[in-house]
Design an enzyme around this catalytic site. Structure first.
Site, PDB file in Angstrom:
ATOM      1  N   ARG A 262       0.819  -1.157  -0.056  1.00  0.00           N
ATOM      2  CA  ARG A 262      -0.018   0.027  -0.021  1.00  0.00           C
ATOM      3  C   ARG A 262       0.980   1.149   0.093  1.00  0.00           C
ATOM      4  NH1 ARG A 262      -3.418  -2.435  -1.991  1.00  0.00           N
ATOM      5  NH2 ARG A 262      -5.336  -2.993  -1.118  1.00  0.00           N
TER       6      ARG A 262
ATOM      7  N   ASP B 271       4.200  -0.192  -7.320  1.00  0.00           N
ATOM      8  CA  ASP B 271       2.942  -0.503  -7.827  1.00  0.00           C
ATOM      9  C   ASP B 271       1.910   0.270  -6.952  1.00  0.00           C
ATOM     10  OD1 ASP B 271       1.516  -1.850  -9.884  1.00  0.00           O
ATOM     11  OD2 ASP B 271       0.352  -2.957  -8.046  1.00  0.00           O
TER      12      ASP B 271
ATOM     13  N   GLU C 152      -2.492   7.857  -4.813  1.00  0.00           N
ATOM     14  CA  GLU C 152      -2.765   7.168  -6.273  1.00  0.00           C
ATOM     15  C   GLU C 152      -4.227   7.199  -6.335  1.00  0.00           C
ATOM     16  OE1 GLU C 152      -1.737   2.961  -5.126  1.00  0.00           O
ATOM     17  OE2 GLU C 152      -3.971   2.508  -5.433  1.00  0.00           O
TER      18      GLU C 152
ATOM     19  N   HIS D 115      -0.766   0.186 -10.014  1.00  0.00           N
ATOM     20  CA  HIS D 115      -1.442  -0.604  -9.241  1.00  0.00           C
ATOM     21  C   HIS D 115      -2.197  -1.897  -9.969  1.00  0.00           C
ATOM     22  CE1 HIS D 115      -3.916  -1.086  -4.899  1.00  0.00           C
ATOM     23  NE2 HIS D 115      -3.681  -2.182  -5.513  1.00  0.00           N
TER      24      HIS D 115
HETATM   25  P1  NAD Z   1      -1.516 -11.283   4.287  1.00  0.00           P
HETATM   26  O1  NAD Z   1      -2.505 -10.766   5.407  1.00  0.00           O
HETATM   27  O2  NAD Z   1      -1.724 -12.840   4.098  1.00  0.00           O
HETATM   28  O3  NAD Z   1      -0.089 -11.046   4.853  1.00  0.00           O
HETATM   29  C1  NAD Z   1       0.287  -9.778   5.670  1.00  0.00           C
HETATM   30  C2  NAD Z   1       1.322 -10.008   6.545  1.00  0.00           C
HETATM   31  O4  NAD Z   1       2.019  -8.675   6.856  1.00  0.00           O
HETATM   32  C3  NAD Z   1       1.017 -10.939   7.495  1.00  0.00           C
HETATM   33  O5  NAD Z   1       1.813 -11.804   7.891  1.00  0.00           O
HETATM   34  C4  NAD Z   1       1.146  -9.916   8.889  1.00  0.00           C
HETATM   35  O6  NAD Z   1       1.219 -10.470  10.041  1.00  0.00           O
HETATM   36  C5  NAD Z   1       2.260  -9.026   8.572  1.00  0.00           C
HETATM   37  N1  NAD Z   1       2.238  -7.671   9.139  1.00  0.00           N
HETATM   38  C6  NAD Z   1       1.006  -6.751   9.851  1.00  0.00           C
HETATM   39  N2  NAD Z   1       1.531  -6.072  10.302  1.00  0.00           N
HETATM   40  C7  NAD Z   1       2.883  -5.856  10.150  1.00  0.00           C
HETATM   41  C8  NAD Z   1       3.954  -5.086  10.472  1.00  0.00           C
HETATM   42  N3  NAD Z   1       3.557  -3.958  11.466  1.00  0.00           N
HETATM   43  N4  NAD Z   1       5.361  -5.304  10.119  1.00  0.00           N
HETATM   44  C9  NAD Z   1       5.368  -6.256   9.593  1.00  0.00           C
HETATM   45  N5  NAD Z   1       4.604  -7.198   8.969  1.00  0.00           N
HETATM   46  C10 NAD Z   1       3.397  -7.032   9.298  1.00  0.00           C
HETATM   47  O7  NAD Z   1      -1.586 -10.480   3.270  1.00  0.00           O
HETATM   48  P2  NAD Z   1      -1.347 -10.364   1.793  1.00  0.00           P
HETATM   49  O8  NAD Z   1      -2.398 -11.320   1.000  1.00  0.00           O
HETATM   50  O9  NAD Z   1       0.015 -11.271   1.482  1.00  0.00           O
HETATM   51  O10 NAD Z   1      -1.219  -8.760   1.134  1.00  0.00           O
HETATM   52  C11 NAD Z   1       0.060  -8.033   1.449  1.00  0.00           C
HETATM   53  C12 NAD Z   1      -0.259  -6.787   1.103  1.00  0.00           C
HETATM   54  O11 NAD Z   1      -0.497  -6.651  -0.310  1.00  0.00           O
HETATM   55  C13 NAD Z   1      -1.593  -6.114   1.502  1.00  0.00           C
HETATM   56  O12 NAD Z   1      -1.292  -4.798   2.122  1.00  0.00           O
HETATM   57  C14 NAD Z   1      -2.462  -5.883   0.445  1.00  0.00           C
HETATM   58  O13 NAD Z   1      -3.141  -4.736   0.568  1.00  0.00           O
HETATM   59  C15 NAD Z   1      -1.311  -5.847  -0.576  1.00  0.00           C
HETATM   60  N6  NAD Z   1      -2.100  -6.187  -2.111  1.00  0.00           N
HETATM   61  C16 NAD Z   1      -1.429  -5.304  -2.957  1.00  0.00           C
HETATM   62  C17 NAD Z   1      -2.189  -5.688  -4.264  1.00  0.00           C
HETATM   63  C18 NAD Z   1      -1.586  -5.074  -5.659  1.00  0.00           C
HETATM   64  O14 NAD Z   1      -2.221  -5.237  -6.641  1.00  0.00           O
HETATM   65  N7  NAD Z   1      -0.729  -4.123  -5.667  1.00  0.00           N
HETATM   66  C19 NAD Z   1      -3.084  -6.768  -4.438  1.00  0.00           C
HETATM   67  C20 NAD Z   1      -3.314  -7.647  -3.475  1.00  0.00           C
HETATM   68  C21 NAD Z   1      -2.802  -7.291  -2.110  1.00  0.00           C
END
Ligand code: NAD
Length: 330
Positions: free
Chosen positions: A234, A258, A263, A295
């Site tokens: 994000r 990305d 954005e 994105h």
């Molecule tokens: P997920 O919930 O499976 O994993 C997120 C991880 O981050 C978890 O293991 C959690 O414990 C950890 N976390 C939480 N707070 C933290 C902190 N302060 N420091 C370190 N780690 C921490 O989520 P995911 O499906 O792997 O998605 C991860 C990110 O990718 C999300 O922010 C999501 O919004 C983003 N995302 C982006 C796109 C894109 O198109 N660019 C698409 C999907 C998801």
């Protein structure tokens, strides 16, 4: 169920029409975002389907409730744009797609790393113009380099797995210790050590008060000279002004994004004949070692199919009064 989609694009229509043959909902598509002035367009429907830049605040939800809307179906994972408390008060249920394809985002992350490193985007343009000079195109072997992954959830773990395949040393930081990551050889460490040792740092944690601007002047100072930073999580996990400073001082040698903290006013739209007024974004674009995509990390056929299936199933479950597996509550 009668469902109206806001912020829809041609690709949404394609995937949702195809998948809906199995569900037979009555679906209509609008291109406009959901907001205070467009909420009335939901009149005559039972559910709205919305995306990341639609606004479902209290005022919008009130208008939706007056139109008879009973369900807000997010076709994405994040739900920061919905006032969940107001939805509950108004008796509107909210559902989302918590996971679709971690591979789509992880593979895009690696695409950003490889493109920034081997400069294939610049080589493509040069060769098209008959310029076969190699000056400025030198990269480095990923093999043996240290990658620091912040957030070892679904996407971080797949990214780690891919980079292990390149022969990288992978360091990981997360607030939760994931055993799967250890099994594939990720070395758990604290943030300071990750910043100090990593040649490439990739963000895969959600945006929370703890992760807001976690990449800032102080953390950048702790990083290696010439570090590469990649963000597909994000935008606001990075303080953009701090990375611009880091790029100017050459502390940061590569930046792949990305997502961008502002954005909402830019991404998903064709603004090619408009004046972009965001000076910070334009400064980022001016660096030849910065690569930005709008994105699109999630944007694969596999992810779109999964998003369409889960969203339409969520709506069917609501209609059939089944338990809502993907409901989000305040
Ligand atoms: P997920 O919930 O499976 O994993 C997120 C991880 O981050 C978890 O293991 C959690 O414990 C950890 N976390 C939480 N707070 C933290 C902190 N302060 N420091 C370190 N780690 C921490 O989520 P995911 O499906 O792997 O998605 C991860 C990110 O990718 C999300 O922010 C999501 O919004 C983003 N995302 C982006 C796109 C894109 O198109 N660019 C698409 C999907 C998801």
């Amino acid at each position: 169920m009668k469902v109206v989609f806001f912020s829809s694009k041609v690709y949404d229509q394609q995937f949702f029409f195809e998948t809906n043959q199995k569900y037979n909902h009555s679906i209509s598509f609008l291109e406009v975002h959901l907001n205070e002035s467009t909420a009335v367009l939901a009149n005559g429907y039972e559910a709205v389907c919305i995306f990341v830049n639609d606004i479902a605040n209290k005022q919008v939800l009130q208008v939706l409730a007056e139109q008879g809307i009973k369900l807000v179906a997010l076709r994405c994972a994040g739900f920061n744009n919905v006032d969940l408390g107001a939805a509950e008060e108004l008796g509107i249920k909210v559902v989302r797609v918590p996971a679709y394809s971690p591979y789509s985002v992880a593979e895009h992350t690696v695409a950003l790393i490889l493109t920034l490193n081997r400069k294939t985007h610049r080589a493509y343009n040069r060769v098209k113009e008959g310029n076969f000079a190699l000056n400025g195109l030198m990269g480095f072997d990923l093999h043996g380099r240290t990658i620091g992954i912040i957030g070892l959830g679904k996407i971080g773990l797949v990214t780690a797995q891919i980079l292990k395949g390149f022969g990288c040393r992978v360091l990981g930081y997360d607030v939760v210790k994931h055993e799967e990551a250890e099994e594939i050889g990720v070395e758990f460490t604290d943030l300071d050590m990750l910043y100090k040792e990593s040649d490439i740092i990739s963000l895969h944690c959600p945006l929370t008060p703890q992760t807001y601007h976690m990449i800032n002047d102080e953390s950048i100072n702790k990083m290696k000279d010439g570090v590469m930073i990649i963000n597909t999580s994000r935008g606001a996990t990075i303080d953009t002004r701090a990375v611009i400073k880091g790029l100017k001082s050459e502390k940061i040698a590569y930046l792949g994004l990305d997502v961008y903290e502002e954005e909402g006013d830019l991404f998903f739209e064709d603004l090619s004949d408009k004046v972009i007024k965001d000076d910070v974004f334009m400064r980022l674009l001016s660096f030849n070692n910065v690569l930005i995509t709008g994105h699109q990390a999630f944007f694969t056929t596999d992810a779109m199919q999964a998003i369409a299936s889960v969203t339409l199933q969520n709506i069917a479950d609501f209609e059939q009064q089944k338990p809502l597996e993907n409901e989000v509550k305040p």
